[in-house]
Design an enzyme around this catalytic site. Structure first.
Site, short mmCIF file in Angstrom:
data_model
loop_
_atom_site.label_atom_id
_atom_site.label_comp_id
_atom_site.label_asym_id
_atom_site.label_seq_id
_atom_site.Cartn_x
_atom_site.Cartn_y
_atom_site.Cartn_z
N HIS A 2 1.03 -1.11 -0.04
CA HIS A 2 -0.05 -0.05 -0.20
C HIS A 2 0.74 1.18 0.01
CE1 HIS A 2 -3.04 2.87 0.95
NE2 HIS A 2 -4.19 1.95 0.87
N ASP B 90 -8.01 -5.38 -0.18
CA ASP B 90 -8.30 -6.19 -1.13
C ASP B 90 -8.25 -7.54 -0.96
OD1 ASP B 90 -7.63 -3.74 -3.04
OD2 ASP B 90 -9.38 -4.22 -2.72
C1 SDX Z 1 -6.21 0.11 -2.84
O1 SDX Z 1 -4.27 4.40 -2.27
C2 SDX Z 1 -5.31 3.86 -1.42
O2 SDX Z 1 -5.72 4.46 -0.25
C3 SDX Z 1 -5.85 2.77 -2.36
C4 SDX Z 1 -6.89 1.92 -1.46
C5 SDX Z 1 -8.08 2.83 -1.34
O3 SDX Z 1 -8.94 2.52 -0.32
O4 SDX Z 1 -8.49 3.70 -1.75
O5 SDX Z 1 -6.34 1.71 -0.49
C6 SDX Z 1 -7.21 0.68 -2.46
O6 SDX Z 1 -5.91 0.24 -4.20
C7 SDX Z 1 -5.38 -1.13 -2.35
C8 SDX Z 1 -3.93 -1.35 -3.01
C9 SDX Z 1 -4.65 -2.32 -4.15
N1 SDX Z 1 -3.58 -2.91 -4.89
C10 SDX Z 1 -2.94 -3.94 -4.95
O7 SDX Z 1 -3.24 -4.88 -3.95
C11 SDX Z 1 -1.99 -4.22 -6.14
C12 SDX Z 1 -0.55 -4.68 -5.47
N2 SDX Z 1 0.04 -3.85 -4.88
C13 SDX Z 1 1.03 -3.30 -5.44
O8 SDX Z 1 0.98 -2.74 -6.83
C14 SDX Z 1 1.58 -1.65 -4.47
O9 SDX Z 1 1.78 -2.08 -3.35
C15 SDX Z 1 0.87 -0.58 -4.71
C16 SDX Z 1 0.71 0.02 -5.82
C17 SDX Z 1 -0.50 -0.63 -3.95
C18 SDX Z 1 1.51 0.62 -3.92
O10 SDX Z 1 2.82 0.45 -4.53
P1 SDX Z 1 3.83 1.86 -4.51
O11 SDX Z 1 3.53 2.62 -3.27
O12 SDX Z 1 3.72 2.60 -5.61
O13 SDX Z 1 5.20 1.21 -4.26
P2 SDX Z 1 6.08 0.77 -5.49
O14 SDX Z 1 5.33 0.18 -6.51
O15 SDX Z 1 7.15 1.73 -5.68
O16 SDX Z 1 7.11 -0.51 -4.51
C19 SDX Z 1 7.98 -0.27 -3.62
C20 SDX Z 1 8.82 -1.46 -3.41
C21 SDX Z 1 9.16 -1.56 -4.94
O17 SDX Z 1 10.34 -2.64 -4.59
P3 SDX Z 1 12.03 -2.16 -4.97
O18 SDX Z 1 11.99 -1.39 -6.29
O19 SDX Z 1 11.68 -0.80 -4.00
O20 SDX Z 1 12.90 -3.03 -4.60
O21 SDX Z 1 7.87 -2.55 -2.99
C22 SDX Z 1 7.73 -3.54 -4.03
C23 SDX Z 1 8.11 -2.85 -5.32
O22 SDX Z 1 8.74 -3.74 -6.38
N3 SDX Z 1 6.34 -3.89 -4.12
C24 SDX Z 1 5.90 -5.29 -4.27
C25 SDX Z 1 4.40 -4.89 -3.93
N4 SDX Z 1 3.91 -3.80 -3.76
C26 SDX Z 1 5.27 -3.13 -3.82
N5 SDX Z 1 6.47 -6.22 -4.65
C27 SDX Z 1 5.64 -7.25 -4.83
N6 SDX Z 1 4.26 -7.28 -4.70
C28 SDX Z 1 3.77 -6.25 -4.35
N7 SDX Z 1 2.30 -5.95 -4.13
#
Ligand code: SDX
Length: 425
Positions: free
Chosen positions: A303, A360
């Protein structure tokens, strides 16, 4: 007394005021940065940028706190209804009994949709995704109910109309996609019970309202009702800043929510769990999620704000256990989800990246138990988030300091280049 930060740039020193929120959060006010220094800020994805001040929802990502108008979401999930929580978010206070009764009457009176709208639904290809249909049809409401202008009572009527009709529109798209007869809303059913009846009632098998399912749906929608400046809410505020109608701004929010990184994750989680169950691919999925060269993300994990457990996930998981037990349902995907959670939380990659299950991760299991088809999961999220979008839209429209949202950029393209006639290329 106002705090300031000092910025030294070249031979000059600048002071920028610090804004302090009611929960102690602090921000540097850069509204005069460019005029003072010639500089702008750059923050791809806005992870470090506040777009507004707001009185609606407070989140603490480090402590896992979520409050609507100051009330912890845990208390609302236990004691409130989705209708009452919607009133709280939009009006800034819990309603008196009379106010809640008046709200219920208005929601009931406005629950039908214009019969001509059915022609639109009938013409969508049966395989259309219900989120695309919902975004289009919410925008189309403007054509059927054009009176929203500026008068407070007109806006309140439009808000109530939208809150009520979105259920009817969602259920209608489901029934028509299956070639089934549309079920109309009933005056004797509550907000959530009406939606369930419109979705599942049938001439050959009348739907029996189960109060445990109604309670679960109320909690599900309360947990989704608002979440400060998330992607889709920011879309509603940004589109709304151009002074379009509420319908157009909400339609943009629905489109943003559809994405698998945002609200579309609830559908993507079930598809991921189903794939693991079908192919026994838990280890492969974990491996792919950790592989930086692989764009795959573990759906339902991580998140932008929560760097600990999402408080909504804890409530959703408890509700999941309670509902499946009451309905005497065993869902193999729940076992897969719990195993995946346990494995991930023992893996340094996820804990080092502060990746925990979000709202989710278990929500799809609850929706499956209720009988909602997978392609409607994000529509369920949208119905829940609608009062939050409306509250945020109203707050931005009522803010005397609000202006058209128009970010700047840093240009990195070619410098001045002359046109070359085609014969010389
Ligand atoms: C919702 O914003 C809100 O409030 C949203 C929400 C709401 O109520 O409105 O809460 C609803 O959208 C919840 C989130 C649902 N999405 C998912 O479950 C999809 C999977 N999650 C990821 O795509 C991710 O965690 C995000 C998009 C939710 C957040 O990602 P960020 O903050 O943009 O972080 P990032 O992509 O820059 O990742 C930071 C690091 C990276 O690794 P490094 O390059 O630093 O080594 O964390 C890793 C990423 O690769 N990472 C993950 C991951 N999420 C982040 N690695 C594997 N699996 C994941 N799910």
């Amino acid at each position: 007394m106002t705090e300031f930060v000092k910025l030294t740039y070249g031979d000059n020193e600048y002071e920028l005021p610090v804004i302090v929120g009611s929960e102690g959060e602090k921000a540097i006010d850069i509204s005069k940065l460019r005029s003072q220094t010639g500089l702008i800020t750059l923050d791809t994805g806005y992870a470090n940028t506040g777009s507004c001040t707001s009185n609606i929802t407070f989140m603490d990502g480090e402590k896992g706190i979520l409050r609507y108008r100051g009330i912890p979401v845990e208390q609302l999930a236990e004691h409130s209804s989705f209708k009452e929580t919607s009133y709280l978010l939009i009006n800034g206070k819990l309603p008196t009994q009379q106010e809640l009764t008046n709200f219920s009457v208005l929601l009931n009176d406005n629950s039908l949709v214009h019969e001509d709208m059915r022609d639109f639904y009938e013409k969508f290809p049966r395989s259309s995704h219900p989120m695309g249909i919902l975004s289009s049809m919410v925008n189309a409401l403007r054509s059927f109910y054009p009176e929203l202008q500026n008068l407070e009572e007109e806006i309140n009527m439009t808000v109530t109309r939208l809150l009520s009709k979105i259920r009817t529109m969602a259920a209608m798209s489901y029934k028509i996609s299956r070639g089934h007869r549309v079920v109309y809303p009933r005056a004797d059913l509550t907000y959530c019970a009406n939606f369930l009846n419109m979705m599942f009632d049938s001439p050959v098998k009348p739907y029996e309202i189960d109060e445990d399912v109604v309670k679960a749906l109320n909690v599900f929608w309360i947990l989704h009702a608002d979440h400060e400046q998330n992607c889709s809410t920011s879309a509603v505020r940004l589109v709304g800043s151009a002074r379009v109608t509420l319908y157009a701004a909400i339609s943009a929010g629905i489109a943003a929510l559809w994405g698998p990184l945002h609200g579309g994750a609830n559908q993507a989680v079930i598809e991921m769990l189903s794939e693991i169950a079908a192919n026994n691919s838990m280890a492969e999925i974990i491996k792919r999620a950790k592989d930086k060269s692989d764009p795959f993300r573990l759906m339902g994990f991580g998140h932008r704000v929560y760097k600990t457990f999402d408080p909504r996930m804890k409530i959703m998981k408890r509700m999941c256990d309670t509902l499946l037990q009451k309905l005497n349902i065993t869902d193999p995907l729940l076992d897969v989800a719990m195993e995946l959670e346990q494995i991930a939380l023992k893996d340094d990659y996820f804990t080092d990246h502060n990746l925990y299950p979000n709202v989710d991760f278990y929500s799809g299991i609850v929706l499956r138990a209720i009988g909602i088809p997978t392609n409607m999961f994000t529509v369920m999220f949208a119905i829940g988030r609608l009062p939050g979008w409306i509250a945020q839209w109203k707050e931005s429209q009522d803010d005397p300091n609000w202006k058209l949202c128009r970010p700047r950029q840093i240009y990195t393209g070619p410098q001045t280049t002359d046109y070359v006639p085609i014969e010389d290329r």
